[in-house]
Design an enzyme around this catalytic site. Structure first.
Site, PDB file in Angstrom:
ATOM      1  N   HIS A   1      49.381   3.100  12.091  1.00 29.19           N
ATOM      2  CA  HIS A   1      49.754   1.251  12.499  1.00 29.19           C
ATOM      3  C   HIS A   1      50.694   0.372  11.604  1.00 29.19           C
ATOM      4  O   HIS A   1      50.043   0.739  10.155  1.00 29.19           O
ATOM      5  CB  HIS A   1      48.840   1.442  12.855  1.00 29.19           C
TER       6      HIS A   1
ATOM      7  N   ARG B   1      52.466 -10.489  15.559  1.00 28.48           N
ATOM      8  CA  ARG B   1      53.738 -10.735  15.340  1.00 28.48           C
ATOM      9  C   ARG B   1      54.156 -11.373  16.617  1.00 28.48           C
ATOM     10  O   ARG B   1      55.401 -11.767  16.502  1.00 28.48           O
ATOM     11  CB  ARG B   1      54.530  -9.046  15.445  1.00 28.48           C
TER      12      ARG B   1
END
Lengths: 356, 268, 646
Positions: free
Chosen positions: C253, C273
């Site tokens: 990740h 994000r």
């Protein structure tokens, strides 16, 4: 960048031990478990401590930090003063194995005694229909990560070891509650079970289980008290209660001893005889427990070491290649006769009928 | 020959930790404050119950909850809304039909049980602090098994709350007819809090809906259960608040009745 | 020759399941239901396995939320996710059987979240075309493991009624580690290990062993995995003569926390994000603009101003580069750190605090905020997070027969299921597929292990010599006092794997890694552990190191060999997918002490399965040759259909 902090950690095993002082570097943002790991990597490589996920999801790193039962991975160092000495000890309620690791098999035994979910007989897999509002109460209890902090803090067994047989503890009360509130569970005797077998009556709702629960399950308000109330529905309706007191006096056992302390132990034959109440007044705790339990004829005795075989899988029968005269014992090398009494084992064919 | 299956039978030793508790916080504070609070209240209530005076304000029909309903023959007739049935001996509280039940309701209340088991009985005084008693049977035997009768006292308490409500409504009086003063506000506030405490009871929560297995089949009771649950979370606070409002209400009525102060009147 | 210095406890079982996570427990249930005497070996306490960490849910095409969902769609999603490197048969079985396995859990007492009409609710997840993940809030893994645990208890209660003992037919050996599988010729004869608690050895004599030991994440510096994930099953299988495939594929990740240590490895969801979080290096520069590859140039913003406008007006602006695909983001972070612009912990800053008002952050990311506040006292509304690539899941594992879970290679009687087995997920795993994978293949492995035991003519015997060797190997670290501390060695291994065989790989670095791993191998051979045998974590780690090392070698070798980028394997020097490489699995085996790597062609998808895909999509993955074959297939189908119509 870190600061030096003072730790006192209990080191030892069942034969004894004491608090040992350590000075450890602690960095910003660390939790107690991080510090224990640092100790393992530096001063004390053999410091025993359980842990798994380090994210508060598995419930392995239960310990007592400054006397309070907590998860090591969820206790931030920033909650302590800089100059505070932090004391870390193993869970008090369970037998110690080594250092911070305790033998929590008590909990697994109680888990094993709690009757499992009984699926409805008329539904096939895939046909289960439940409403969200109906499953929510049980879902709260299924958040339990089995850290056993509630079991550890509960004074019923923490301060009174003798109650361990008759008392299952908060974890298994919410298990019973979970199943009793399960919309499709087919059993109807969960309440009676909680009262007679699990020892729900021992609980005096002082709520420490709820206080220590890292998952913030409202163990007392949503689990134990509703169970107590459900028991009242069935057992303490004044008329029914009076009737049972008068007409069936002594027939409803307050508690019934189920399995003892050892995994694999089964219902003790002494349970029905009432021998379990303080046999003989002996002060030797172990002898007492043994007297309480009687001889457990169903315990598992490990298999003896099988006779040694050679590369072809056969017993080496020639004296030339064997390390002693004559053939090895077909019972295994580590079995001597006569067998010591504690190695005898016997299962009575009618055991099951007698039990039920 | 040890294995997980044949661990030495019997008790294995716990960690030998010398200190009884290693807690470093002020764990003794909560039980201490509980002892002080409850003792003070009980002392006040006892004195007041056996005072047998200053419980009724004739002008405004204020009746203190400690004497409601007044059922002995020493009661002022105008304060005995529900009749007089008992002899007026000193030892019999004038509200002898209600006070014992109220006492038992609170005594068997799940919150008060926690409070006094911890503070008075020290079983345990605080979490992870040892129990002060050598043996422990909890609520499995007589007498503590009687704690299970809480819900029956709840029924009585609900009836008593109705009576208190009646008292509060009947108190909107003055010599001229309708009247409204500070005493009314206090009586009213007390009654509202008493209701909140009574309804937030764990037994009530159970009876209202907790006992159901399928909420989805009883939408109205589920809703009600939701409200009661909301209150139930605040049961402890309400338990203390009502002790306060009871004492305050009584004290106010006593003060007005004794003529120490006069009631602040808004209307008549 | 028979004088073993240590007396060893022995147990006889029909099936021994190593690992007590989802796959292990499901396998054990199946073996026990088939009437086999079953042992479950758990490295930690019963019910603590890493499965509890799974949050999202279990993917199964039940069609409860969208009735158009079916196994074909799920199969298609899985193949796409794995970039067509999956073993098609496994993906097919998984898609077909997952719903049954989930429904089964309900009969064991599981309580999933519900839909309005009372069915199991399903949620959306990346890569799944329809809402498909059965879930319980964000603790689906816990529900799964608890349910299986309780099912085992219920079976034990049944046994108690019938046989008088809870342990009559299924027994859990908790806190027990297996260090060696014992063979009789090419057949599994047993498993040897030790009780962590007492340090005593234990021997399980059993003709069938199911591996369900999970992954290998502990070989990496930053990982979301628990200490148990040391690749035990992978290594046991290798040493027993089985093979591993796809070991180069690890799921990383890009944004896992690297600091503070209390939250190291915990994943920061991509929505941080998506909601405006930006990546900055230690110089304060928003560096992602420098890392937009040419192919994406058109879709991503060039200036911070344009990027910022996207959050409110996505139709008229291009996306911020923080939202590039995972591997691009990871590559960028990796480059920044390697260029010395990273934090001391090896990460970069992910800043949402300065981008959104605190209130808004709390509203949009409640669980993130809560988690970091609770675990590390990090307030994401006030300070930036320190993030970096985090090892999460290994796609590769024991090469198994898709239907039975039986390990390939020279060994018989060995089965594998769950993360330790390979092939199912191809080069990348879809979220939610791991929980259903555990159930589907756990059941299969358990069932087939039972069948294998039935078909066996005679019981394999454990050779005494093998046990003695195993004892010696296990005791060796305790008897040496000159070697290195196991914790140091683990850190060094993690450094090699994290830095050189991490998320972005280069040929030179991989070669370097192999050299260093060879050095480490010598040091690990001499590791020493202080203390005694009772619950000694140092000793336990010393024994695990051997496994971590051999598995790491497989990963490094395979990563060096595969000259393309695909799914969980990104080669900077070969940044694109190569259809030729899609036809190849890299198979790792152990010859003596050396890791050997072989290429093996991928099995060919059956016509009706490949027919589920569009030609346009297949064109991205298949070679021209394969495409011609596909066209012929379609043409033949069309002709047949026409004939029928006539």
């Amino acid at each position: 960048m870190g600061t030096k902090r003072q730790f006192r950690i209990w080191r030892g095993d069942a034969d004894g031990g004491d608090l040992q002082d350590y000075t450890v570097e602690v960095n910003e943002g660390e939790v107690v478990l991080d510090v224990i790991h640092r100790l393992q990597a530096t001063d004390a490589p053999d410091l025993a401590c359980r842990w798994n996920c380090k994210a508060g999801k598995c419930g392995s790193c239960s310990m007592e930090i400054n006397g309070m039962p907590k998860l090591g991975c969820m206790t931030r160092m920033s909650t302590f003063e800089e100059d505070e000495t932090i004391t870390v000890t193993p869970l008090r309620t369970f037998p110690v194995i080594r250092d911070l690791v305790t033998d929590v098999s008590f909990n697994y035994e109680k888990a094993r005694e709690t009757p499992a979910f009984a699926p409805p007989s008329d539904l096939a897999p895939g046909e289960y229909r439940m409403q969200q509002v109906d499953v929510e109460r049980s879902q709260e209890f299924r958040k339990c990560i089995e850290c056993f902090l509630c079991q550890n803090v509960c004074h019923v067994i923490r301060d009174h070891d003798e109650n361990k047989q008759a008392f299952s503890g908060p974890r298994y009360f919410i298990r019973a509650a979970e199943l009793d509130m399960h919309p499709l569970d087919a059993r109807t005797d969960r309440k009676d079970y909680a009262q007679t077998e699990q020892g729900l009556g021992f609980c005096n709702i002082t709520k420490c289980c709820t206080e220590v629960c890292p998952e913030h399950i409202k163990i007392t308000d949503n689990g134990i008290i509703p169970m107590k109330e459900r028991v009242v529905d069935r057992r303490y309706d004044p008329l029914v209660w009076l009737g049972s007191k008068i007409f069936r006096r002594g027939q409803v056992p307050q508690t019934s001893v189920t399995s003892g302390h050892s995994p694999g132990a089964v219902r003790s034959s002494a349970a029905s005889g009432g021998v379990h109440s303080h046999a003989g007044g002996s002060h030797d705790a172990q002898a007492e427990t043994q007297a309480q339990q009687g001889v457990n004829w169903h315990r598992e005795v490990p298999h003896p070491t099988a006779p040694a075989v050679d590369a072809s899988g056969k017993l080496p029968l020639t004296e030339l290649t064997f390390d002693r005269a004559a053939a090895p014992s077909p019972f295994g090398d580590d079995v001597t006769f006569p067998l010591p009494p504690e190695h005898l084992n016997f299962a009575h064919p009618e055991q099951d009928e007698r039990d039920h | 020959m040890t294995s997980s299956a044949t661990k030495p039978q019997g008790v294995r030793a716990r960690a030998a930790i010398a200190a009884k508790t290693l807690r470093t916080d002020r764990w003794w504070f909560a039980p201490l404050i509980t002892v002080i609070g409850l003792s003070a209240w009980v002392a006040y209530a006892t004195v007041r119950v056996f005072m047998h005076k200053w419980y009724w304000v004739e002008d405004y029909h204020y009746l203190t909850p400690f004497y409601s309903p007044c059922v002995t023959d020493r009661c002022l007739p105008e304060a005995s809304h529900f009749g007089q049935y008992l002899p007026g001996w000193w030892i019999i509280p004038d509200a002898a039909f209600t006070l014992p039940f109220l006492l038992l309701f609170r005594l068997t209340c799940y919150y008060y049980r926690k409070a006094y088991y911890r503070s008075f009985w020290l079983s345990p005084p605080a979490c992870a602090v040892p129990d002060a008693h050598a043996s422990y049977g909890g609520e499995t035997r007589f007498p503590l098994i009687v704690q299970n009768s809480h819900r029956y006292f709840f029924y009585f308490a609900a009836i008593i709350s109705l009576i208190n409500t009646w008292d509060a409504i009947a108190a909107f009086r003055s010599p001229e007819g309708f009247g409204f003063g500070l005493g009314n506000l206090i009586l009213l506030g007390n009654v509202v809090m008493l209701w909140a405490y009574t309804i937030s009871c764990h037994s009530c929560r159970h009876i209202i809906g907790g006992r159901l297995k399928h909420f989805s089949k009883h939408p109205v009771r589920y809703r009600a259960w939701g409200y009661v649950s909301w209150l139930n979370v605040r049961h402890m606070q309400l338990a203390w608040i009502t002790l306060g409002t009871l004492a305050l209400t009584d004290f106010y009525v006593m003060s007005v009745s004794a003529g120490w102060i006069s009631d602040l009147r808004f209307i008549n | 020759m028979t004088t073993t210095t240590t007396r060893i406890e022995r147990h006889h079982y029909d099936v021994v399941v190593i690992g007590a996570g989802g796959a292990g427990l499901r396998a054990a249930i199946e073996a026990r239901l088939a009437g086999k005497k079953t042992a479950i070996i758990s490295k930690s306490l019963f019910g603590k396995a890493h499965t509890v960490m799974a949050e999202g849910g279990a993917a199964a095409a039940m069609g409860n939320v969208n009735s158009r969902d079916n196994w074909q769609v799920h199969f298609r999603d899985t193949m796409r996710g794995g970039k067509f490197l999956n073993n098609f048969r496994m993906a097919e079985l998984h898609a077909k059987e997952a719903p049954q396995r989930i429904w089964e859990l309900e009969t064991y007492g599981a309580l999933f979240d519900r839909t309005k009409d009372g069915k199991i609710s399903q949620r959306n997840f990346g890569g799944h075309e329809y809402p498909r993940l059965a879930h319980v809030g964000d603790r689906t893994g816990l529900e799964l493991i608890r349910t299986l645990q309780q099912k085992i208890v219920s079976l034990q209660q049944e046994d108690k009624r019938e046989h008088g003992s809870y342990d009559a037919r299924i027994k859990v050996f908790s806190e027990t580690t297996i260090t060696e599988l014992l063979l009789d010729g090419d057949r599994i004869a047993g498993a040897f290990g030790y009780y962590r608690e007492s340090g005593e050895f234990v021997l399980f004599e059993a003709p069938a062993v199911v591996l369900a030991t999970g992954g290998v994440g502990r070989s990496y510096k930053v990982t979301s995995n628990s200490w148990e994930y040391t690749g035990d099953g992978h290594a046991l299988a290798l040493r027993a003569g089985a093979t591993l495939i796809n070991m180069e594929f690890l799921q990383f990740h890009p944004t896992g926390m690297v600091w503070p240590p209390s939250v190291k490895g915990i994943l920061v969801t991509e929505s941080v994000r998506g909601d405006g979080g930006i990546l900055k290096n230690t110089e304060g520069k928003r560096f992602m603009f420098d890392y937009v590859p040419d192919v994406f140039r058109k879709q991503y913003a060039e200036t911070p101003e344009e990027a910022d406008r996207w959050y409110t007006d996505p139709d008229n602006n291009r996306r911020p580069p923080e939202l590039l695909p995972r591997d691009e983001v990871a590559r960028a972070i990796n480059s920044e750190v390697k260029a010395g612009r990273g934090t001391p912990a090896g990460g970069v800053y992910l800043d949402i605090a300065s981008r959104l008002p605190a209130e808004e952050i709390r509203r949009r990311l409640p669980s993130m905020h809560h988690q970091f506040k609770g675990l590390a006292d990090v307030d994401i509304t006030k300070e930036p997070m320190e993030v970096g690539p985090t090892c999460h899941y290994v796609m590769g594992g024991v090469e198994v027969d898709p239907d039975s879970g039986a390990a390939y290679g020279s060994v018989r009687g060995l089965f594998a299921a769950g993360e330790v087995s390979g092939g199912m997920h191809g080069s990348n795993r879809l979220g939610g597929n791991s929980l259903s994978d555990l159930l589907v293949f756990g059941k299969r492995a358990g069932g087939h292990a039972a069948t294998y035991v039935d078909q066996l003519a005679g019981r394999p015997r454990v050779a005494v010599a093998a046990v003695e060797t195993a004892v010696e190997t296990a005791l060796a670290p305790l008897q040496r006092d000159t070697g290195e501390n196991p914790y140091t060695l683990q850190q060094d291994l993690q450094a090699v794997m994290g830095d050189l065989v991490g998320i972005i790989r280069r040929e030179a670095e991989l070669e370097d890694a192999l050299v260093r791993l060879a050095e480490l191998r010598e040091r690990v051979a001499k590791v020493s552990a202080s203390g005694g045998r009772r619950y000694n974590p140092g000793w336990h780690l010393a024994l695990d190191l051997r496994n971590m090392l051999v598995v790491s070698e497989c990963t490094a070798k395979a990563a060096l060999e595969r000259r393309e980028s695909r799914g969980g394997h990104t080669r900077e020097d070969f940044p694109t997918m190569d259809p030729q490489w899609r036809r190849v699995n890299l198979v790792c085996s152990l010859v003596g002490d050396t890791v050997r790597l072989e290429r093996k062609p991928l099995p060919k998808m059956r016509p009706e399965l490949i027919g589920l895909f569009d030609r346009a999509e297949l064109a991205k993955y298949l070679t021209d040759e394969e495409l011609t074959e596909f066209d012929a297939l379609v043409a033949a189908d069309a002709a047949a259909a026409e004939k029928e119509n006539d």
